[in-house]
Design a protein around this motif. Structure first.
Motif, PDB file in Angstrom:
ATOM      1  N   THR A 189       0.794  -1.236   0.000  1.00 62.00           N
ATOM      2  CA  THR A 189       0.000   0.000   0.000  1.00 62.00           C
ATOM      3  C   THR A 189       0.828   1.289   0.000  1.00 62.00           C
ATOM      4  OG1 THR A 189      -1.993   1.007   0.946  1.00 62.00           O
ATOM      5  CG2 THR A 189      -0.315   0.329   2.513  1.00 62.00           C
ATOM      6  N   GLY A 252      -8.446  14.453   0.924  1.00 64.00           N
ATOM      7  CA  GLY A 252      -7.446  13.797   0.073  1.00 64.00           C
ATOM      8  C   GLY A 252      -8.064  13.385  -1.248  1.00 64.00           C
ATOM      9  N   TYR A 253      -7.465  13.897  -2.359  1.00 62.46           N
ATOM     10  CA  TYR A 253      -7.984  13.515  -3.681  1.00 62.46           C
ATOM     11  C   TYR A 253      -6.897  12.767  -4.450  1.00 62.46           C
ATOM     12  CZ  TYR A 253     -11.254  13.897  -7.594  1.00 62.46           C
ATOM     13  OH  TYR A 253     -12.162  13.607  -8.599  1.00 62.46           O
ATOM     14  N   VAL A 256      -7.305   6.927  -3.747  1.00 57.50           N
ATOM     15  CA  VAL A 256      -8.402   6.463  -2.893  1.00 57.50           C
ATOM     16  C   VAL A 256      -9.505   7.516  -2.831  1.00 57.50           C
ATOM     17  CG1 VAL A 256      -9.002   5.842  -0.523  1.00 57.50           C
ATOM     18  CG2 VAL A 256      -6.906   4.949  -1.534  1.00 57.50           C
ATOM     19  N   GLU A 275      -7.858  19.354   0.279  1.00 57.88           N
ATOM     20  CA  GLU A 275      -6.548  18.938  -0.246  1.00 57.88           C
ATOM     21  C   GLU A 275      -5.444  19.837   0.307  1.00 57.88           C
ATOM     22  OE1 GLU A 275      -4.281  17.294  -1.747  1.00 57.88           O
ATOM     23  OE2 GLU A 275      -5.374  15.558  -2.425  1.00 57.88           O
ATOM     24  N   GLN A 277      -2.502  19.857  -1.792  1.00 60.47           N
ATOM     25  CA  GLN A 277      -1.697  20.047  -2.999  1.00 60.47           C
ATOM     26  C   GLN A 277      -2.564  20.690  -4.081  1.00 60.47           C
ATOM     27  OE1 GLN A 277       1.261  17.113  -4.335  1.00 60.47           O
ATOM     28  NE2 GLN A 277       0.071  15.653  -3.135  1.00 60.47           N
ATOM     29  N   PRO A 280      -4.047  18.006  -7.337  1.00 57.59           N
ATOM     30  CA  PRO A 280      -5.277  17.230  -7.122  1.00 57.59           C
ATOM     31  C   PRO A 280      -6.483  18.104  -6.785  1.00 57.59           C
ATOM     32  CG  PRO A 280      -3.624  16.746  -5.414  1.00 57.59           C
ATOM     33  CD  PRO A 280      -2.959  17.586  -6.447  1.00 57.59           C
ATOM     34  N   THR A 308      -5.939  10.231   3.223  1.00 56.89           N
ATOM     35  CA  THR A 308      -4.747  11.036   2.926  1.00 56.89           C
ATOM     36  C   THR A 308      -3.430  10.326   3.212  1.00 56.89           C
ATOM     37  OG1 THR A 308      -4.512  11.952   5.158  1.00 56.89           O
ATOM     38  CG2 THR A 308      -6.043  13.094   3.675  1.00 56.89           C
ATOM     39  N   ASN A 310      -2.141  10.791   5.984  1.00 62.36           N
ATOM     40  CA  ASN A 310      -1.516  11.816   6.825  1.00 62.36           C
ATOM     41  C   ASN A 310      -2.142  11.798   8.228  1.00 62.36           C
ATOM     42  OD1 ASN A 310       0.128  13.926   7.533  1.00 62.36           O
ATOM     43  ND2 ASN A 310      -0.375  15.173   5.753  1.00 62.36           N
ATOM     44  N   VAL A 313      -5.889  14.804  10.365  1.00 60.65           N
ATOM     45  CA  VAL A 313      -6.470  15.601   9.279  1.00 60.65           C
ATOM     46  C   VAL A 313      -7.723  16.316   9.794  1.00 60.65           C
ATOM     47  CG1 VAL A 313      -7.494  15.445   6.976  1.00 60.65           C
ATOM     48  CG2 VAL A 313      -5.506  14.051   7.572  1.00 60.65           C
ATOM     49  N   SER A 331     -10.453   6.020   5.647  1.00 59.11           N
ATOM     50  CA  SER A 331     -10.103   4.915   4.748  1.00 59.11           C
ATOM     51  C   SER A 331      -8.612   4.895   4.440  1.00 59.11           C
ATOM     52  CB  SER A 331     -10.930   4.981   3.465  1.00 59.11           C
ATOM     53  OG  SER A 331     -11.202   3.671   3.035  1.00 59.11           O
ATOM     54  N   GLU A 337      -5.723   9.432  11.232  1.00 62.47           N
ATOM     55  CA  GLU A 337      -6.168  10.546  10.374  1.00 62.47           C
ATOM     56  C   GLU A 337      -7.226  11.394  11.089  1.00 62.47           C
ATOM     57  OE1 GLU A 337      -6.424  10.188   6.238  1.00 62.47           O
ATOM     58  OE2 GLU A 337      -4.976   8.557   6.106  1.00 62.47           O
ATOM     59  N   LEU A 376      -9.339   1.729   9.066  1.00 62.59           N
ATOM     60  CA  LEU A 376      -9.849   1.741   7.688  1.00 62.59           C
ATOM     61  C   LEU A 376     -11.227   1.083   7.601  1.00 62.59           C
ATOM     62  CD1 LEU A 376      -7.954  -0.958   7.446  1.00 62.59           C
ATOM     63  CD2 LEU A 376      -6.694   0.408   5.833  1.00 62.59           C
ATOM     64  N   HIS A 385     -11.882  -4.784  -0.169  1.00 61.39           N
ATOM     65  CA  HIS A 385     -12.131  -4.691  -1.605  1.00 61.39           C
ATOM     66  C   HIS A 385     -12.793  -5.942  -2.151  1.00 61.39           C
ATOM     67  CE1 HIS A 385      -8.394  -1.927  -1.746  1.00 61.39           C
ATOM     68  NE2 HIS A 385      -9.447  -1.356  -1.238  1.00 61.39           N
TER      69      HIS A 385
HETATM   70  N1  LIG Z   1      -8.685   1.437   2.808  1.00 69.94           N
HETATM   71  C1  LIG Z   1      -7.992   0.720   1.949  1.00 69.94           C
HETATM   72  O1  LIG Z   1      -8.284  -0.434   1.659  1.00 69.94           O
HETATM   73  C2  LIG Z   1      -6.835   1.360   1.244  1.00 69.94           C
HETATM   74  C3  LIG Z   1      -6.454   0.930  -0.046  1.00 69.94           C
HETATM   75  C4  LIG Z   1      -5.399   1.576  -0.688  1.00 69.94           C
HETATM   76  C5  LIG Z   1      -4.729   2.601  -0.035  1.00 69.94           C
HETATM   77  N2  LIG Z   1      -5.100   2.958   1.249  1.00 69.94           N
HETATM   78  C6  LIG Z   1      -4.469   4.047   1.988  1.00 69.94           C
HETATM   79  O2  LIG Z   1      -5.180   5.254   1.694  1.00 69.94           O
HETATM   80  C7  LIG Z   1      -4.298   6.370   1.846  1.00 69.94           C
HETATM   81  C8  LIG Z   1      -4.316   7.201   0.554  1.00 69.94           C
HETATM   82  O3  LIG Z   1      -3.834   6.412  -0.503  1.00 69.94           O
HETATM   83  P1  LIG Z   1      -3.743   7.001  -2.009  1.00 69.94           P
HETATM   84  O4  LIG Z   1      -3.246   5.883  -2.855  1.00 69.94           O
HETATM   85  O5  LIG Z   1      -4.992   7.708  -2.366  1.00 69.94           O
HETATM   86  O6  LIG Z   1      -2.560   8.095  -1.784  1.00 69.94           O
HETATM   87  P2  LIG Z   1      -2.239   9.356  -2.680  1.00 69.94           P
HETATM   88  O7  LIG Z   1      -0.868   9.763  -2.277  1.00 69.94           O
HETATM   89  O8  LIG Z   1      -2.554   9.081  -4.114  1.00 69.94           O
HETATM   90  O9  LIG Z   1      -3.301  10.477  -2.173  1.00 69.94           O
HETATM   91  C9  LIG Z   1      -3.299  11.086  -0.909  1.00 69.94           C
HETATM   92  C10 LIG Z   1      -3.803  12.531  -1.105  1.00 69.94           C
HETATM   93  O10 LIG Z   1      -4.034  13.104   0.190  1.00 69.94           O
HETATM   94  C11 LIG Z   1      -3.618  14.470   0.139  1.00 69.94           C
HETATM   95  N3  LIG Z   1      -3.364  14.927   1.492  1.00 69.94           N
HETATM   96  C12 LIG Z   1      -2.271  14.724   2.282  1.00 69.94           C
HETATM   97  N4  LIG Z   1      -2.421  15.330   3.466  1.00 69.94           N
HETATM   98  C13 LIG Z   1      -3.639  15.946   3.442  1.00 69.94           C
HETATM   99  C14 LIG Z   1      -4.364  16.734   4.383  1.00 69.94           C
HETATM  100  N5  LIG Z   1      -3.860  17.031   5.574  1.00 69.94           N
HETATM  101  N6  LIG Z   1      -5.588  17.181   4.016  1.00 69.94           N
HETATM  102  C15 LIG Z   1      -6.106  16.917   2.809  1.00 69.94           C
HETATM  103  N7  LIG Z   1      -5.462  16.161   1.867  1.00 69.94           N
HETATM  104  C16 LIG Z   1      -4.249  15.705   2.188  1.00 69.94           C
HETATM  105  C17 LIG Z   1      -2.374  14.427  -0.740  1.00 69.94           C
HETATM  106  O11 LIG Z   1      -2.087  15.722  -1.265  1.00 69.94           O
HETATM  107  C18 LIG Z   1      -2.774  13.426  -1.814  1.00 69.94           C
HETATM  108  O12 LIG Z   1      -3.367  14.037  -2.938  1.00 69.94           O
HETATM  109  C19 LIG Z   1      -2.930   5.756   2.200  1.00 69.94           C
HETATM  110  O13 LIG Z   1      -2.801   5.729   3.583  1.00 69.94           O
HETATM  111  C20 LIG Z   1      -3.040   4.347   1.646  1.00 69.94           C
HETATM  112  O14 LIG Z   1      -2.130   3.467   2.264  1.00 69.94           O
HETATM  113  C21 LIG Z   1      -6.151   2.382   1.874  1.00 69.94           C
END
Ligand SMILES: NC(=O)c1ccc[n+]([C@@H]2O[C@H](COP(=O)([O-])OP(=O)(O)OC[C@H]3O[C@@H](n4cnc5c(N)ncnc54)[C@H](O)[C@@H]3O)[C@@H](O)[C@H]2O)c1
Length: 456
Positions: A189, A252-253, A256, A275, A277, A280, A308, A310, A313, A331, A337, A376, A385
């Motif tokens: 991940t 977070g966009y 996910v 967001e 950034q 996105p 995110t 992060n 949040v 998630s 978060e 999550l 999934h």
């Molecule tokens: N639930 C699940 O089954 C599952 C599946 C895949 C990934 N994940 C997890 O989901 C998270 C996101 O994954 P992703 O692939 O979308 O990552 P990604 O890096 O593509 O997207 C994360 C987005 O969050 C934004 N972000 C960061 N800090 C923020 C804040 N404080 N406020 C608003 N936005 C913020 C970033 O700018 C980025 O665009 C990770 O922790 C990943 O491990 C969970």
């Protein structure tokens, strides 16, 4: 081991090493385990194995790519003699990955990558039916979680397979003496890949790791469609909220967040994105969503979902602006978060479970709900999934394991992307399995796209 033949489903072809197909287990297997007939394990209830086998077989029907790989692995034994330590969500899909690795000749030991995502029936089936050492109990506390990770580390894995980097970081932090035994690893991940890249940048990482998450056939489908759908599923199972007309905030966009946002929109919700950034954020706007700051969104939203990777949040300043009845879910990979520590302090003890998987925090008459303790939501409150999506993610895992088993000697201690051939092969096999054909380029077209001579 005592068995009864009561399975109603069509038995699948047994993988080498599986117990005979069509057989089920009784609680007498607990006695068998106590008598030492099963591999070492720690699961909640071996008597749940029947149900686990049925659900693993159900998932397998949606995982044709992994099945094709398993059939090849059985013949070619590319992982023969390799000890694999896996730390993954213990779900039906993971069970099918474990069977594939075992069919390839590996010795596999599995522990949970999250205390709330374990399906206890699956853990039982893995031990009893599929002969895989499994350490996972749904709801396990932190000490048990780490005891389970250590149990996997105790088997001295030569290949690690992580979802969130907990196994790799434990081995580096607490067991440096066995790092030289590890040939390579794979990571599932986004959050795990970020941690690994930080380790590599610090010069701390001691073996090569393939970032399965970086494969297009992983994040494009798994993070977006898989998490998108299953996050909505988890929220609905926990709350039964009507989404149509509701104000939903997605933090977070990324891959996910995009998936969740589009599914929420499809259910009739009004969706706003937060967001940090610019790129996105613009993308979200052009995809037709509102973009707000966290503070603006806090006042506007009815339902908040973080995605995110992060920390904190949504925190005190946001909770103070949320309205009575607002509901939060996460998630992203870790449960940090949503700042639950601050929320607990603000609630001053007025916390109660209002439904299974929903806790209400009463902060001076404003009741805020948190689903699945901020873990999550798609795995903690639903089944994660759909198998059809995990088919591609875990096909990448299996083929990446084969890749590092063959090529570890020529790899160095860094984070590698999944080789493009593997990505293409997974996509090709999925199309074959779906019965979909695509065109091939003509010779003229091949020459055209590779030549620099042609122009306006
Ligand atoms: N639930 C699940 O089954 C599952 C599946 C895949 C990934 N994940 C997890 O989901 C998270 C996101 O994954 P992703 O692939 O979308 O990552 P990604 O890096 O593509 O997207 C994360 C987005 O969050 C934004 N972000 C960061 N800090 C923020 C804040 N404080 N406020 C608003 N936005 C913020 C970033 O700018 C980025 O665009 C990770 O922790 C990943 O491990 C969970």
């Amino acid at each position: 081991m005592t068995v009864r033949s009561t399975l109603e489903t069509q038995p699948m072809q047994p993988t080498s090493g599986d117990a005979p197909s069509g057989q089920t287990v009784s609680t007498a297997d607990s006695a068998a385990a106590a008598a030492g007939n099963l591999l070492p394990h720690d699961v909640t209830d071996l008597g749940l194995a029947d149900e686990g086998v049925r659900r693993i077989e159900w998932a397998e029907r949606e995982m044709p790519v992994l099945r094709l790989i398993r059939e090849r692995f059985e013949k070619e034994q590319p992982l023969k003699g390799l000890r694999i330590g896996a730390c993954l969500h213990v779900t039906t899909e993971t069970a099918n990955l474990m069977r594939t690795l075992k069919a390839g000749g590996a010795e596999v030991v599995l522990c949970a990558s999250n205390p709330l995502s374990t399906k206890d029936d699956v853990a039982a089936a893995l031990v009893v039916r599929y002969g895989i050492s499994t350490y996972a109990r749904r709801g396990e506390d932190r000490d048990t979680y780490y005891a389970h990770l250590n149990a996997v580390a105790d088997t001295h894995p030569q290949l690690t397979m992580d979802d969130g980097c907990d196994l790799v970081s434990l081995l580096h932090a607490e067991r440096p003496g066995q790092l030289h035994e590890i040939l390579a690893g794979t990571e599932e991940t986004t959050t795990g890949v970020i941690r690994l890249k930080a380790m590599a940048a610090d010069g701390a990482l001691t073996f090569p790791v393939v970032a399965v998450n970086e494969a297009m056939t992983k994040h494009l489908f798994d993070n977006r469609y898989g998490t998108g759908q299953s996050t909505v599923d988890g929220i609905l199972r926990a709350t039964n909220l009507l989404l149509a007309g509701r104000n939903v905030v997605i933090a977070g966009y990324g891959w996910v967040g995009r998936g969740i946002a589009s599914r929420m929109k499809g259910m009739g919700a009004h969706v706003a994105i937060t967001e940090v950034q610019p790129l996105p954020a613009i993308e979200a706007l052009m995809d037709g969503f509102m973009v707000k700051t966290g503070l603006e969104a806090a006042e506007w939203g009815d339902l908040f979902v973080t995605a995110t990777g992060n920390l904190n949040v949504f925190r005190r300043e946001h909770f103070e602006r949320m309205h009575d009845g607002a509901t939060m879910a996460n998630s992203g990979h870790f449960d940090d978060e949503i700042d639950l520590k601050a929320l607990r302090e603000m609630a001053e003890g007025h916390v109660r479970e209002v439904r299974r998987d929903v806790e209400e925090y009463d902060i001076g008459g404003v009741r805020l709900n948190v689903i699945a303790e901020g873990r999550l939501v798609n795995l903690a409150a639903a089944e994660g999934h759909p198998a059809a999506v995990m088919d591609m993610s875990f096909a990448n895992q299996a083929l990446s394991a084969e890749h590092v088993a063959k090529n570890h000697a020529s790899l160095t201690a860094q984070v590698y992307v999944v080789p493009a051939e593997i990505d293409q092969e997974v996509a090709r096999l999925k199309l074959v399995a779906l019965g979909v054909q695509i065109d091939t380029m003509t010779e003229e077209q091949k020459a055209y796209v590779t030549s620099w001579h042609s122009g306006t």
